[in-house]
Design a protein around this motif. Structure first.
Motif, PDB file in Angstrom:
ATOM      1  N   ALA A  78      63.135  71.563   4.238  1.00  0.00           N
ATOM      2  CA  ALA A  78      62.773  71.300   5.631  1.00  0.00           C
ATOM      3  C   ALA A  78      63.540  70.126   6.235  1.00  0.00           C
ATOM      4  N   LEU A  79      64.256  69.370   5.408  1.00  0.00           N
ATOM      5  CA  LEU A  79      65.005  68.205   5.882  1.00  0.00           C
ATOM      6  C   LEU A  79      66.395  68.563   6.402  1.00  0.00           C
ATOM      7  N   GLN A  80      66.741  69.832   6.372  1.00  0.00           N
ATOM      8  CA  GLN A  80      68.117  70.258   6.617  1.00  0.00           C
ATOM      9  C   GLN A  80      68.709  69.688   7.904  1.00  0.00           C
ATOM     10  N   ASP A  81      67.996  69.786   9.020  1.00  0.00           N
ATOM     11  CA  ASP A  81      68.533  69.311  10.291  1.00  0.00           C
ATOM     12  C   ASP A  81      68.723  67.802  10.297  1.00  0.00           C
ATOM     13  N   LEU A  82      67.781  67.059   9.706  1.00  0.00           N
ATOM     14  CA  LEU A  82      67.905  65.603   9.647  1.00  0.00           C
ATOM     15  C   LEU A  82      69.059  65.181   8.749  1.00  0.00           C
ATOM     16  N   VAL A  83      69.204  65.851   7.612  1.00  0.00           N
ATOM     17  CA  VAL A  83      70.285  65.525   6.682  1.00  0.00           C
ATOM     18  C   VAL A  83      71.642  65.802   7.320  1.00  0.00           C
ATOM     19  N   LYS A  84      71.734  66.870   8.074  1.00  0.00           N
ATOM     20  CA  LYS A  84      72.992  67.262   8.716  1.00  0.00           C
ATOM     21  C   LYS A  84      73.527  66.135   9.605  1.00  0.00           C
ATOM     22  N   ASP A  85      72.626  65.418  10.265  1.00  0.00           N
ATOM     23  CA  ASP A  85      73.036  64.362  11.197  1.00  0.00           C
ATOM     24  C   ASP A  85      73.245  63.008  10.524  1.00  0.00           C
ATOM     25  N   ALA A  86      73.008  62.913   9.232  1.00  0.00           N
ATOM     26  CA  ALA A  86      73.105  61.631   8.529  1.00  0.00           C
ATOM     27  C   ALA A  86      74.392  61.526   7.728  1.00  0.00           C
ATOM     28  N   ASP A  87      74.895  60.287   7.605  1.00  0.00           N
ATOM     29  CA  ASP A  87      76.052  60.027   6.750  1.00  0.00           C
ATOM     30  C   ASP A  87      75.619  59.804   5.306  1.00  0.00           C
ATOM     31  N   ALA A  88      74.400  59.279   5.130  1.00  0.00           N
ATOM     32  CA  ALA A  88      73.859  59.001   3.798  1.00  0.00           C
ATOM     33  C   ALA A  88      72.352  59.207   3.839  1.00  0.00           C
ATOM     34  N   VAL A  89      71.784  59.531   2.682  1.00  0.00           N
ATOM     35  CA  VAL A  89      70.346  59.763   2.575  1.00  0.00           C
ATOM     36  C   VAL A  89      69.775  58.822   1.523  1.00  0.00           C
ATOM     37  N   VAL A  90      68.744  58.077   1.894  1.00  0.00           N
ATOM     38  CA  VAL A  90      68.087  57.140   0.980  1.00  0.00           C
ATOM     39  C   VAL A  90      66.750  57.739   0.551  1.00  0.00           C
ATOM     40  N   SER A  91      66.575  57.910  -0.742  1.00  0.00           N
ATOM     41  CA  SER A  91      65.353  58.512  -1.277  1.00  0.00           C
ATOM     42  C   SER A  91      64.377  57.451  -1.762  1.00  0.00           C
ATOM     43  N   LEU A  92      63.144  57.513  -1.240  1.00  0.00           N
ATOM     44  CA  LEU A  92      62.081  56.633  -1.721  1.00  0.00           C
ATOM     45  C   LEU A  92      61.143  57.441  -2.613  1.00  0.00           C
ATOM     46  N   ALA A  93      61.711  58.023  -3.652  1.00  0.00           N
ATOM     47  CA  ALA A  93      60.928  58.803  -4.611  1.00  0.00           C
ATOM     48  C   ALA A  93      61.270  58.309  -6.007  1.00  0.00           C
TER      49      ALA A  93
END
Length: 223
Positions: A78-93
């Motif tokens: 479900a994160l696909q659209d948000l990830v598409k617009d990001a240069d990097a993804v930070v995971s808090l898991a």
């Protein structure tokens, strides 16, 4: 139950210093229970990073989202659209989350914002695949989102060994060589230079100090 605590903000900020559009992804599972990576903590970290970068004269655009669980593919889809617009993804898991994100979004730089310390829980039901070695000092940002501690049969931090053949581990032809996976992933990201960075031996006292372990919220908050 998995217990994880946030890396120091200085360390997290350093990992994304060359990125200006970042997505922070919280997890509604275990790290929410231990008050380190849920929706509230994700928003607090986002605000702190924005302030830090603004004070440094390098404003950053940060989006946030907290999914039910990062260890289940259907939730991170479900994160696909948000990830598409990001240069990097930070995971808090925990250490599983950034690895699942890296598999789902192989063209994105995935950063672990947490160190995973402790796991305990269900003894039976279903089938799971180990992804996190619970080392308490996450290096997934250096290994393309693939954990060498848990996914390399020898837990080699500066691999591969000489037993890898055609991308498979010498212990079993059905087991992928973790360091082949790491190399392939870093090549996609254009980060092969990272392989020249020698990782020191793990300080296992950060997560394994002998005997049956017990952790409290205070332990997590204090790192």
């Amino acid at each position: 139950m998995i217990v994880a605590g946030q890396k120091p903000i200085v360390e997290i900020a350093a990992l994304i210093e060359n990125y200006n559009k970042v997505l922070l992804v919280g997890c509604g599972g275990c790290v929410t229970v231990c008050l380190s990576g849920g929706e509230k903590e994700t928003e607090i970290l986002a605000a702190a990073l924005r302030i830090k970068r603004k004070l440094e004269g390098k404003p950053i655009e940060i989006a946030t989202s907290t999914v039910t669980r990062q260890c289940d593919p259907e939730f991170i889809d479900a994160l696909q659209d948000l990830v598409k617009d990001a240069d990097a993804v930070v995971s808090l898991a925990c250490g599983v989350g950034p690895q699942y994100l890296a598999e789902r979004y192989p063209d994105k730089y995935i950063v672990p914002a947490m160190n995973t310390y402790f796991a305990g829980g269900s003894k039976q039901h279903g089938v799971w695949e180990e992804r996190c070695g619970l080392c308490g000092d996450c290096v997934l940002h250096l290994t393309g989102g693939i954990c060498p501690v848990s996914r390399c049969s020898k837990s080699i931090l500066n691999g591969p060994c000489g037993g890898s053949q055609q991308g498979k581990c010498e212990i079993d032809k059905d087991v992928d060589c973790a360091w082949q996976l790491i190399y392939d992933r870093l090549r996609v990201l254009g980060q092969l230079e990272t392989l020249k960075q020698v990782m020191p031996p793990k300080d296992w006292s950060k997560s394994r100090d002998g005997g049956p372990r017990r952790m409290t919220i205070e332990d997590v908050m204090n790192g």
